[in-house]
Write a protein that holds these residues in place. Sequence first.
Motif, PDB file in Angstrom:
ATOM      1  N   CYS A  57       0.848  -1.190   0.000  1.00  0.00           N
ATOM      2  CA  CYS A  57       0.000   0.000   0.000  1.00  0.00           C
ATOM      3  C   CYS A  57       0.886   1.242   0.000  1.00  0.00           C
ATOM      4  O   CYS A  57       2.009   1.209   0.508  1.00  0.00           O
ATOM      5  N   LEU A  59      -0.140   3.996   1.470  1.00  0.00           N
ATOM      6  CA  LEU A  59      -0.397   4.680   2.741  1.00  0.00           C
ATOM      7  C   LEU A  59      -0.226   3.675   3.877  1.00  0.00           C
ATOM      8  O   LEU A  59      -0.209   2.463   3.640  1.00  0.00           O
ATOM      9  N   LYS A  60      -0.121   4.181   5.071  1.00  0.00           N
ATOM     10  CA  LYS A  60      -0.002   3.320   6.261  1.00  0.00           C
ATOM     11  C   LYS A  60      -1.044   3.779   7.269  1.00  0.00           C
ATOM     12  O   LYS A  60      -0.745   4.510   8.219  1.00  0.00           O
ATOM     13  N   CYS A  61      -2.286   3.407   7.013  1.00  0.00           N
ATOM     14  CA  CYS A  61      -3.365   3.874   7.886  1.00  0.00           C
ATOM     15  C   CYS A  61      -3.340   3.109   9.209  1.00  0.00           C
ATOM     16  O   CYS A  61      -3.347   1.873   9.219  1.00  0.00           O
ATOM     17  N   CYS A  64      -6.372   0.683   9.632  1.00  0.00           N
ATOM     18  CA  CYS A  64      -6.769  -0.103   8.459  1.00  0.00           C
ATOM     19  C   CYS A  64      -7.356  -1.448   8.917  1.00  0.00           C
ATOM     20  O   CYS A  64      -6.667  -2.257   9.531  1.00  0.00           O
ATOM     21  N   MET A  68      -3.079  -3.640   6.537  1.00  0.00           N
ATOM     22  CA  MET A  68      -1.963  -3.467   5.594  1.00  0.00           C
ATOM     23  C   MET A  68      -0.718  -2.937   6.283  1.00  0.00           C
ATOM     24  O   MET A  68       0.400  -3.277   5.916  1.00  0.00           O
ATOM     25  N   GLY A 104      -4.356  -3.540   0.092  1.00  0.00           N
ATOM     26  CA  GLY A 104      -3.428  -2.558  -0.417  1.00  0.00           C
ATOM     27  C   GLY A 104      -4.012  -1.637  -1.479  1.00  0.00           C
ATOM     28  O   GLY A 104      -5.201  -1.409  -1.554  1.00  0.00           O
ATOM     29  N   ASN A 133      -6.994   4.277  -2.813  1.00  0.00           N
ATOM     30  CA  ASN A 133      -6.743   5.417  -1.922  1.00  0.00           C
ATOM     31  C   ASN A 133      -6.349   6.671  -2.708  1.00  0.00           C
ATOM     32  O   ASN A 133      -6.021   7.690  -2.114  1.00  0.00           O
ATOM     33  N   TYR A 158      -9.380  10.465   2.000  1.00  0.00           N
ATOM     34  CA  TYR A 158      -9.002  10.565   3.416  1.00  0.00           C
ATOM     35  C   TYR A 158      -8.522  11.964   3.795  1.00  0.00           C
ATOM     36  O   TYR A 158      -8.253  12.233   4.951  1.00  0.00           O
ATOM     37  N   TRP A 187     -15.078   5.680   9.839  1.00  0.00           N
ATOM     38  CA  TRP A 187     -14.296   4.499  10.217  1.00  0.00           C
ATOM     39  C   TRP A 187     -14.570   4.128  11.680  1.00  0.00           C
ATOM     40  O   TRP A 187     -14.830   4.975  12.520  1.00  0.00           O
TER      41      TRP A 187
HETATM   42  S1  SF4 Z   1      -7.102   1.725   4.388  1.00  0.00           S
HETATM   43 FE1  SF4 Z   1      -6.416   1.538   2.271  1.00  0.00          FE
HETATM   44  S2  SF4 Z   1      -4.867   3.174   2.111  1.00  0.00           S
HETATM   45 FE2  SF4 Z   1      -5.110   2.818   4.233  1.00  0.00          FE
HETATM   46  S3  SF4 Z   1      -3.472   1.318   4.744  1.00  0.00           S
HETATM   47 FE3  SF4 Z   1      -5.429   0.201   4.386  1.00  0.00          FE
HETATM   48  S4  SF4 Z   1      -5.275  -0.403   2.299  1.00  0.00           S
HETATM   49 FE4  SF4 Z   1      -3.786   1.261   2.561  1.00  0.00          FE
END
Ligand code: SF4
Length: 295
Positions: A57, A59-61, A64, A68, A104, A133, A158, A187
Amino acid sequence: MNQNTYFRKNFTPSVYLVTQKFGSQYTPEQLFRVVRDGLLPGRALYPRLVCVMTTWCTLKCRDCNNLMSCYEHPYHLDPDLVLKDVEKILENIDTLTELELIGGEPFIYPDLDKILDRVLSNKKILFVSLTSNGTVLPKEDILKKLANSRVRIEFSDYGVKTQKLDELTALFDRYGVKYDRNPDLCWVSPGGVEKRGKNKVRLAKEYKNCFAFKYCSTILHGRLYHCSRGAHLTDLGYMDCPEDSFDIHAKRDRASFRRDLKKFWLFPYTMACDYCDHALGNKVPSGVQVGKEEK
Ligand code: SF4
Ligand SMILES: C[S@@+](CC[C@H](N)C(=O)[O-])C[C@H]1O[C@@H](n2cnc3c(N)ncnc32)[C@H](O)[C@@H]1O
């Protein structure tokens, strides 16, 4: 679980997907397929499958659902194996209302062209969606494939600085790709990856009230899971419940495949809920990045 539950899990969500999510693009023939395969005895309709292509991915949410940010060694799946899983299920059902391609981040998956070609040539799939994303601009060959009346992209907005949603939506408009841009995503914190020890009654109640109950059957490494979190909990080694997923390639004839798939689909609970706090409903801002308190 009985015939009524089967109807509620297959027919009703499929009608919703066709007439609402894909309401601006469905044809009468697609709706007919849902009605025929959802109502006629001996036909098999499945509302939605989520197909994982990559755990990479951009991003590193922090929150999540699909974990991920827990992958220390993210990877792309072999496209032939991904297609083998999807096609094995399709061989044994009559109609799949929606196939979601996911990561991802799907737009960094190097074999997306191959996957799109094959799934779009399969007429058992009514619609194909990709959830992105919005950080990566797809190349022209991908854009041309996405400009298809059976495809829809869901952009998660986001509000993160590296997202390029204005640029992307302008590009998609130019190529005639259909999309939704989804801001203010609500979320819920899934909590940590540890086992909670909930009993079966509670697991069944939580599963029934979750989005996953109807919409999140997830394909990963030859198995079908009740939800994406369960698939990734297993892949990452946090959960080990083989009986909680469906072995897509186990040796069986068509009738047994259908019977076992139905049994899996109607199972009243999933152990994944024992590793998740969604039912608590603790809202969190979407897309907060690991190690940061803001986006
Ligand atoms: S929500 Fe989407 S953008 Fe954020 S870490 Fe998870 S997979 Fe990646
Ligand atoms: C895991 S993401 C993968 C696709 C893509 N990377 C993205 O972020 O859109 C798939 C979907 O799950 C949603 N999601 C992720 N974590 C969530 C959470 N904790 N609560 C609700 N939705 C969540 C995302 O907003 C997105 O719509």
